[in-house]
Design a protein around this motif. Structure first.
Motif, PDB file in Angstrom:
ATOM      1  N   VAL A   1       0.912  -1.170   0.116  1.00 38.87           N
ATOM      2  CA  VAL A   1      -0.081  -0.144   0.058  1.00 38.87           C
ATOM      3  C   VAL A   1       0.693   1.389  -0.015  1.00 38.87           C
ATOM      4  N   ARG A   2       1.743   1.220   0.792  1.00 39.10           N
ATOM      5  CA  ARG A   2       2.919   2.494   0.835  1.00 39.10           C
ATOM      6  C   ARG A   2       3.618   2.450  -0.511  1.00 39.10           C
ATOM      7  N   ALA A   3       3.830   1.407  -1.251  1.00 39.81           N
ATOM      8  CA  ALA A   3       4.510   1.633  -2.332  1.00 39.81           C
ATOM      9  C   ALA A   3       3.642   2.235  -3.363  1.00 39.81           C
ATOM     10  N   ALA A   4       2.405   1.559  -3.498  1.00 32.77           N
ATOM     11  CA  ALA A   4       1.411   2.160  -4.555  1.00 32.77           C
ATOM     12  C   ALA A   4       0.887   3.919  -4.253  1.00 32.77           C
ATOM     13  N   ASN A   5       0.980   4.021  -2.832  1.00 31.82           N
ATOM     14  CA  ASN A   5       0.691   5.408  -2.373  1.00 31.82           C
ATOM     15  C   ASN A   5       1.809   6.406  -3.183  1.00 31.82           C
ATOM     16  N   ALA A   6       3.152   5.975  -2.775  1.00 29.48           N
ATOM     17  CA  ALA A   6       4.101   6.701  -3.316  1.00 29.48           C
ATOM     18  C   ALA A   6       4.086   6.775  -4.991  1.00 29.48           C
ATOM     19  N   ASP A   7       3.652   5.569  -5.458  1.00 30.60           N
ATOM     20  CA  ASP A   7       3.739   5.767  -7.038  1.00 30.60           C
ATOM     21  C   ASP A   7       2.716   6.606  -7.336  1.00 30.60           C
ATOM     22  N   LEU A   8       1.522   6.661  -6.867  1.00 30.55           N
ATOM     23  CA  LEU A   8       0.442   7.499  -7.016  1.00 30.55           C
ATOM     24  C   LEU A   8       0.755   8.927  -6.702  1.00 30.55           C
ATOM     25  N   ASN A   9       1.472   9.284  -5.717  1.00 31.28           N
ATOM     26  CA  ASN A   9       1.930  10.692  -5.047  1.00 31.28           C
ATOM     27  C   ASN A   9       3.046  10.984  -6.274  1.00 31.28           C
ATOM     28  N   HIS A  10       3.976  10.173  -6.711  1.00 35.74           N
ATOM     29  CA  HIS A  10       4.869  10.504  -7.765  1.00 35.74           C
ATOM     30  C   HIS A  10       4.236  10.914  -9.014  1.00 35.74           C
ATOM     31  N   THR A  11       3.023  10.177  -9.339  1.00 35.00           N
ATOM     32  CA  THR A  11       2.418  10.497 -10.777  1.00 35.00           C
ATOM     33  C   THR A  11       1.686  11.819 -10.623  1.00 35.00           C
ATOM     34  N   LEU A  12       1.225  12.001  -9.387  1.00 32.59           N
ATOM     35  CA  LEU A  12       0.348  13.285  -9.266  1.00 32.59           C
ATOM     36  C   LEU A  12       1.099  14.489  -9.387  1.00 32.59           C
ATOM     37  N   GLU A  13       2.381  14.263  -8.949  1.00 28.25           N
ATOM     38  CA  GLU A  13       3.261  15.329  -8.675  1.00 28.25           C
ATOM     39  C   GLU A  13       3.763  15.703  -9.983  1.00 28.25           C
ATOM     40  N   SER A  14       3.915  14.748 -10.890  1.00 29.62           N
ATOM     41  CA  SER A  14       4.755  14.813 -12.191  1.00 29.62           C
ATOM     42  C   SER A  14       3.938  15.252 -13.305  1.00 29.62           C
ATOM     43  N   ILE A  15       2.342  15.190 -13.126  1.00 28.50           N
ATOM     44  CA  ILE A  15       1.480  15.769 -14.156  1.00 28.50           C
ATOM     45  C   ILE A  15       1.510  17.273 -14.129  1.00 28.50           C
ATOM     46  N   SER A  16       1.177  17.689 -15.336  1.00 25.20           N
ATOM     47  CA  SER A  16       1.074  19.361 -15.504  1.00 25.20           C
ATOM     48  C   SER A  16      -0.131  19.759 -15.040  1.00 25.20           C
ATOM     49  N   ASP A  17      -1.299  19.009 -15.072  1.00 24.06           N
ATOM     50  CA  ASP A  17      -2.381  19.769 -14.555  1.00 24.06           C
ATOM     51  C   ASP A  17      -2.215  19.814 -13.012  1.00 24.06           C
ATOM     52  N   ALA A  18      -2.982  21.026 -12.531  1.00 25.31           N
ATOM     53  CA  ALA A  18      -3.347  20.984 -11.169  1.00 25.31           C
ATOM     54  C   ALA A  18      -4.220  20.168 -10.608  1.00 25.31           C
ATOM     55  N   PHE A  19      -4.056  19.489  -9.258  1.00 19.44           N
ATOM     56  CA  PHE A  19      -4.749  18.002  -9.065  1.00 19.44           C
ATOM     57  C   PHE A  19      -5.036  18.622  -7.507  1.00 19.44           C
ATOM     58  N   PHE A  20      -6.285  18.336  -7.103  1.00 21.89           N
ATOM     59  CA  PHE A  20      -6.657  18.349  -5.607  1.00 21.89           C
ATOM     60  C   PHE A  20      -7.705  17.125  -5.449  1.00 21.89           C
ATOM     61  N   ALA A  21      -7.764  16.521  -4.452  1.00 19.30           N
ATOM     62  CA  ALA A  21      -8.797  15.546  -4.019  1.00 19.30           C
ATOM     63  C   ALA A  21      -9.595  15.835  -2.557  1.00 19.30           C
ATOM     64  N   LEU A  22     -10.913  15.633  -2.727  1.00 21.81           N
ATOM     65  CA  LEU A  22     -11.523  15.800  -1.597  1.00 21.81           C
ATOM     66  C   LEU A  22     -12.297  14.539  -0.955  1.00 21.81           C
ATOM     67  N   ASP A  23     -12.353  14.215   0.260  1.00 23.00           N
ATOM     68  CA  ASP A  23     -12.931  12.910   0.598  1.00 23.00           C
ATOM     69  C   ASP A  23     -14.458  13.591   0.882  1.00 23.00           C
ATOM     70  N   ASP A  24     -15.277  12.429   1.443  1.00 18.58           N
ATOM     71  CA  ASP A  24     -16.810  12.649   1.349  1.00 18.58           C
ATOM     72  C   ASP A  24     -16.974  13.829   2.476  1.00 18.58           C
ATOM     73  N   ALA A  25     -16.265  14.076   3.172  1.00 19.80           N
ATOM     74  CA  ALA A  25     -16.422  15.378   4.206  1.00 19.80           C
ATOM     75  C   ALA A  25     -16.135  16.860   3.504  1.00 19.80           C
ATOM     76  N   TRP A  26     -15.456  16.583   2.109  1.00 19.45           N
ATOM     77  CA  TRP A  26     -14.961  18.020   1.701  1.00 19.45           C
ATOM     78  C   TRP A  26     -13.561  18.266   2.134  1.00 19.45           C
TER      79      TRP A  26
END
Length: 331
Positions: free
Chosen positions: A132-157
């Motif tokens: 899980v930590r490795a998958a999260n690290a890969d996800l974070n690396h991908t999100l940091e490398s994309i040119s689009d601005a990105f944010f995520a909200l949980d169900d409580a905003w």
């Protein structure tokens, strides 16, 4: 060759320590032994075991103290810890041991099969956590490398992801917004069309893609926004497209100007009354004008004068068959 799983066994009771070591070794594990708490802490930090089996009571440093120190160190805070105690066997002892950060608490002596079952379970948990930590690290690396601005909200905003491109686009460090409700981190969004769109995707669980102008300072800009449902919450990708929108508006203005210029060009597309004798043309107000005068008013033309070959022969018959140029003048 596969590296064997290494298990650290810490107990000041030599007979008990050797008995546990024998069970683990016969099951195919590599065993590190520590005779006390201080040695156990040192080996846990330097030898990188996959699992630690601790006696609760050791004279130099108790198993509880070892576990507490392991939990505060980043390198060992996820290391599985299993207590084995021959003396502290009451329910309250188990509760205190688990509350100190241990992952399990067993009473010695015990069936070797139960001990091995606990070992396998904790190792599976550790493997899953690493994945899980490795998958999260890969996800974070991908999100940091994309040119689009990105944010995520949980169900409580609450903002749970906020990448570097979003920091640049919105001028906020992630530390200022992570864990906070969107409306607290960005009060400008409260009551806006964007807030309505986020709520729509959270409710309907269907993606939305749109362009919009957000008119509230300091974020007044054109945005291209893509919102996708996720579990839990939503993912938001966006780009600031104000420059593109300005270019599109300038292009539309140029097209309109060109169309107006083309419309102003004088053209002749109608039935013209023309005199059969003098060849004058009657204009829209009933006046008769020469061809030159009419054309100058109704078409973007200029005139040059000459003689066609027929007129040239008629007017200058004495010149005989002297050839004329293509525009009617003498060569």
């Amino acid at each position: 060759m596969t590296t064997p799983i290494r298990i650290l066994v810490a107990d000041d009771d030599a007979a008990k320590r050797l008995a546990i070591t024998r069970i683990l070794t016969q099951a195919g594990y590599a065993v590190l032994q520590a005779t006390g708490g201080v040695e156990a802490l040192d080996l846990a930090q330097t030898a990188a075991p996959d699992l630690v089996l601790l006696d609760v009571e050791m004279p130099d440093l108790s198993g509880t103290d070892v576990c507490l120190q392991l939990r505060v160190e980043p390198a060992t805070n996820a290391l599985p810890v299993l207590y084995l105690s021959a003396h502290r066997t009451h329910s309250q002892d188990r509760i205190e041991g688990l509350d100190s950060g241990a992952d399990g608490y067993l009473v010695w002596p015990m069936d070797p099969r139960e001990l091995l079952a606990w070992v396998r379970t904790l190792l599976r948990v550790r493997h899953t956590e690493r994945a899980v930590r490795a998958a999260n690290a890969d996800l974070n690396h991908t999100l940091e490398s994309i040119s689009d601005a990105f944010f995520a909200l949980d169900d409580a905003w609450r903002v749970v992801h906020f990448n570097a491109a979003a920091e640049r686009a919105l001028g906020r460090d992630r530390e200022q917004v992570l864990g906070r409700a969107l409306q607290d981190g960005f009060p400008e969004a409260r009551g806006s069309m964007l807030e309505e769109k986020y709520a729509e995707v959270l409710r309907d669980r269907r993606p939305l893609v749109f362009e919009t102008y957000f008119d509230r300072p300091p974020y007044a800009n054109w945005y291209e926004v893509r919102i996708y449902p996720r579990e839990p919450g939503i993912s938001v990708y966006f780009q600031v497209i104000t420059t593109r929108k300005q270019a599109e508006a300038e292009r539309e203005n140029l097209i309109r100007d060109l169309q107006a210029a083309l419309a102003s060009v004088k053209t002749l597309r109608k039935l013209l009354p023309i005199c059969a004798g003098c060849k004058k043309i009657r204009d829209d107000e009933g006046y008769w004008q020469s061809v030159e005068g009419y054309m100058l008013q109704h078409a973007d033309v200029r005139f040059s004068h000459g003689l066609c070959p027929d007129c040239l022969r008629e007017c200058y018959a004495d010149l005989g068959d002297e050839p004329a140029s293509s525009n009617g003048t003498l060569r």
